[in-house]
Design a protein around this motif. Structure first.
Motif, PDB file in Angstrom:
ATOM      1  N   ARG A 122       0.793  -1.405   0.005  1.00 39.07           N
ATOM      2  CA  ARG A 122       0.033  -0.185  -0.080  1.00 39.07           C
ATOM      3  C   ARG A 122       0.975   1.205  -0.109  1.00 39.07           C
ATOM      4  O   ARG A 122       0.348   2.289  -0.317  1.00 39.07           O
ATOM      5  CB  ARG A 122      -1.026  -0.045   1.057  1.00 39.07           C
ATOM      6  CG  ARG A 122      -2.262  -1.034   1.030  1.00 39.07           C
ATOM      7  CD  ARG A 122      -2.917  -1.091   1.944  1.00 39.07           C
ATOM      8  NE  ARG A 122      -4.252  -2.183   1.563  1.00 39.07           N
ATOM      9  CZ  ARG A 122      -4.836  -2.563   2.488  1.00 39.07           C
ATOM     10  NH1 ARG A 122      -4.809  -2.374   3.852  1.00 39.07           N
ATOM     11  NH2 ARG A 122      -6.077  -3.277   2.184  1.00 39.07           N
ATOM     12  N   VAL A 146       1.239   1.917  -3.410  1.00 39.22           N
ATOM     13  CA  VAL A 146       0.074   2.819  -3.956  1.00 39.22           C
ATOM     14  C   VAL A 146       0.012   4.045  -3.573  1.00 39.22           C
ATOM     15  O   VAL A 146      -0.428   4.971  -4.644  1.00 39.22           O
ATOM     16  CB  VAL A 146      -1.235   1.876  -3.677  1.00 39.22           C
ATOM     17  CG1 VAL A 146      -2.648   2.352  -4.049  1.00 39.22           C
ATOM     18  CG2 VAL A 146      -1.162   0.338  -4.296  1.00 39.22           C
ATOM     19  N   ARG A 147       0.253   4.270  -2.479  1.00 36.34           N
ATOM     20  CA  ARG A 147       0.157   5.655  -2.132  1.00 36.34           C
ATOM     21  C   ARG A 147       1.029   6.672  -2.645  1.00 36.34           C
ATOM     22  O   ARG A 147       0.752   7.787  -3.104  1.00 36.34           O
ATOM     23  CB  ARG A 147       0.385   5.756  -0.356  1.00 36.34           C
ATOM     24  CG  ARG A 147       0.517   7.057   0.279  1.00 36.34           C
ATOM     25  CD  ARG A 147       0.960   6.893   1.664  1.00 36.34           C
ATOM     26  NE  ARG A 147      -0.299   6.534   2.427  1.00 36.34           N
ATOM     27  CZ  ARG A 147      -0.190   6.184   3.771  1.00 36.34           C
ATOM     28  NH1 ARG A 147       1.032   6.129   4.558  1.00 36.34           N
ATOM     29  NH2 ARG A 147      -0.808   5.947   4.550  1.00 36.34           N
ATOM     30  N   GLY A 150       2.344   6.100  -5.483  1.00 39.26           N
ATOM     31  CA  GLY A 150       1.959   6.296  -6.931  1.00 39.26           C
ATOM     32  C   GLY A 150       1.023   7.364  -7.262  1.00 39.26           C
ATOM     33  O   GLY A 150       0.829   8.336  -8.273  1.00 39.26           O
ATOM     34  N   ARG A 151      -0.024   7.250  -6.162  1.00 38.74           N
ATOM     35  CA  ARG A 151      -1.152   8.143  -6.240  1.00 38.74           C
ATOM     36  C   ARG A 151      -0.914   9.602  -6.028  1.00 38.74           C
ATOM     37  O   ARG A 151      -1.321  10.580  -6.738  1.00 38.74           O
ATOM     38  CB  ARG A 151      -2.300   7.666  -5.203  1.00 38.74           C
ATOM     39  CG  ARG A 151      -3.253   6.734  -5.674  1.00 38.74           C
ATOM     40  CD  ARG A 151      -4.089   6.172  -4.660  1.00 38.74           C
ATOM     41  NE  ARG A 151      -4.880   7.328  -4.077  1.00 38.74           N
ATOM     42  CZ  ARG A 151      -5.983   8.037  -4.887  1.00 38.74           C
ATOM     43  NH1 ARG A 151      -6.377   7.249  -5.949  1.00 38.74           N
ATOM     44  NH2 ARG A 151      -6.688   8.890  -4.419  1.00 38.74           N
ATOM     45  N   ASP A 195      -8.751   8.320 -11.084  1.00 32.65           N
ATOM     46  CA  ASP A 195      -8.843   7.105 -10.881  1.00 32.65           C
ATOM     47  C   ASP A 195     -10.536   6.793 -10.567  1.00 32.65           C
ATOM     48  O   ASP A 195     -10.685   5.912  -9.765  1.00 32.65           O
ATOM     49  CB  ASP A 195      -8.200   6.586  -9.551  1.00 32.65           C
ATOM     50  CG  ASP A 195      -6.698   6.609  -9.900  1.00 32.65           C
ATOM     51  OD1 ASP A 195      -6.212   6.617 -11.187  1.00 32.65           O
ATOM     52  OD2 ASP A 195      -5.881   6.418  -8.982  1.00 32.65           O
ATOM     53  N   SER A 253       3.926   4.325 -12.730  1.00 32.13           N
ATOM     54  CA  SER A 253       3.989   2.783 -12.248  1.00 32.13           C
ATOM     55  C   SER A 253       4.432   2.923 -10.850  1.00 32.13           C
ATOM     56  O   SER A 253       5.859   3.236 -10.923  1.00 32.13           O
ATOM     57  CB  SER A 253       4.655   2.051 -13.309  1.00 32.13           C
ATOM     58  OG  SER A 253       4.663   0.674 -12.923  1.00 32.13           O
ATOM     59  N   SER A 254       4.000   2.598  -9.847  1.00 36.39           N
ATOM     60  CA  SER A 254       4.659   2.195  -8.508  1.00 36.39           C
ATOM     61  C   SER A 254       4.243   1.077  -8.077  1.00 36.39           C
ATOM     62  O   SER A 254       3.205   1.080  -7.213  1.00 36.39           O
ATOM     63  CB  SER A 254       4.111   3.720  -7.921  1.00 36.39           C
ATOM     64  OG  SER A 254       4.873   3.588  -6.520  1.00 36.39           O
ATOM     65  N   TYR A 256       0.431   0.274  -8.251  1.00 35.30           N
ATOM     66  CA  TYR A 256      -0.597   1.359  -8.735  1.00 35.30           C
ATOM     67  C   TYR A 256       0.289   1.401 -10.233  1.00 35.30           C
ATOM     68  O   TYR A 256       1.312   1.639 -10.442  1.00 35.30           O
ATOM     69  CB  TYR A 256      -0.203   2.355  -7.931  1.00 35.30           C
ATOM     70  CG  TYR A 256      -0.934   3.699  -8.493  1.00 35.30           C
ATOM     71  CD1 TYR A 256      -2.312   3.823  -8.122  1.00 35.30           C
ATOM     72  CD2 TYR A 256      -0.386   4.566  -9.341  1.00 35.30           C
ATOM     73  CE1 TYR A 256      -3.148   5.028  -8.748  1.00 35.30           C
ATOM     74  CE2 TYR A 256      -1.034   5.478  -9.773  1.00 35.30           C
ATOM     75  CZ  TYR A 256      -2.227   5.741  -9.372  1.00 35.30           C
ATOM     76  OH  TYR A 256      -3.074   6.910  -9.837  1.00 35.30           O
ATOM     77  N   SER A 278      -1.241   3.658 -13.671  1.00 34.30           N
ATOM     78  CA  SER A 278      -2.142   4.295 -13.937  1.00 34.30           C
ATOM     79  C   SER A 278      -1.622   5.425 -14.954  1.00 34.30           C
ATOM     80  O   SER A 278      -0.362   5.924 -14.978  1.00 34.30           O
ATOM     81  CB  SER A 278      -3.150   5.444 -12.836  1.00 34.30           C
ATOM     82  OG  SER A 278      -4.101   6.100 -13.142  1.00 34.30           O
TER      83      SER A 278
END
Length: 221
Positions: free
Chosen positions: A36, A39-40, A42-43, A130, A208-209, A212, A214
């Motif tokens: 996560r 994901v964090r 990447g966001r 997203d 890209s992470s 994640y 997008s």
């Protein structure tokens, strides 16, 4: 019920009942798992990319379509925008409302409901980070076209790109009964979307992470 409405209902149920606490934690500074964390990160990179794509937003009226827990809303307001923040999940809208500093509250209007609602009015820009990733190409086209009619400058949004990893993930998701699983991202090829979406569509960047992945796209007049 249309395909769009069915997806909207699944997304609402998932984020308003199943994933609210997880999403609240992910979008905070609280410790999370390594997966996560990627994901964090990447966001965060995607949010900054989208904000930079908009440029100077001072005095602009902007729709944050799918505002979630309000991170994009907060940044837009800090940069001087007038923000209409909408999300299908009332629980996430309430989190976003509570997190917004009082000093910025006069710049933001929160709304729980469909981001396509015409009652939300007209905008200089629309951002949808997203929030369209669970829809098929036809529904993305319909959504962007609907919003484009009420947008004077540009729409900046994200899709899940057709990478081998995401295509495998998408295929695995189909193995589970629809009623028993969370909404699954539908990968898209931006070039194919460009043939469907009204206006001039271009790819801005792919982030890209870890888990994640997008792609940021923009549509202009």
């Amino acid at each position: 019920m249309t395909a769009y409405d069915r997806t909207l209902s699944r997304v609402e149920t998932y984020f308003d009942q199943t994933a609210t606490k997880t999403w609240e934690r992910l979008t905070s500074d609280a410790p999370v798992s390594r997966v996560r964390e990627t994901v964090r990160a990447g966001r965060d990179r995607m949010r900054e990319t989208m904000l930079n794509t908009l440029g100077d937003v001072r005095g602009k009226r902007i729709l944050d379509a799918g505002c979630g827990a309000g991170q994009m809303t907060h940044e837009l307001a800090l940069r001087g925008a007038e923000v209409v923040a909408v999300d299908i999940s009332p629980s996430l809208v309430e989190i976003a409302r509570k997190r917004l500093p009082d000093a910025l509250s006069h710049q933001v209007t929160f709304h729980a409901g469909d981001m396509l609602d015409s009652a939300l009015g007209d905008f200089d820009h629309v951002v949808a980070m997203d929030s369209l990733i669970y829809y098929d190409a036809a529904d993305i086209n319909r959504s962007i076209s609907t919003l484009f009619q009420r947008t004077s400058c540009k729409i900046v949004f994200t899709v899940a790109p057709r990478t081998p990893f995401l295509m495998a993930f998408f295929g695995m998701g189909k193995l589970f009964p629809r009623r028993d699983r969370s909404p699954v991202m539908i990968p898209h090829a931006p070039k194919k979307l460009a043939r469907l979406v009204d206006g001039n569509l271009r790819s801005v960047a792919r982030i890209s992470s870890g888990f994640y992945i997008s792609e940021c796209l923009e549509v202009t007049k």
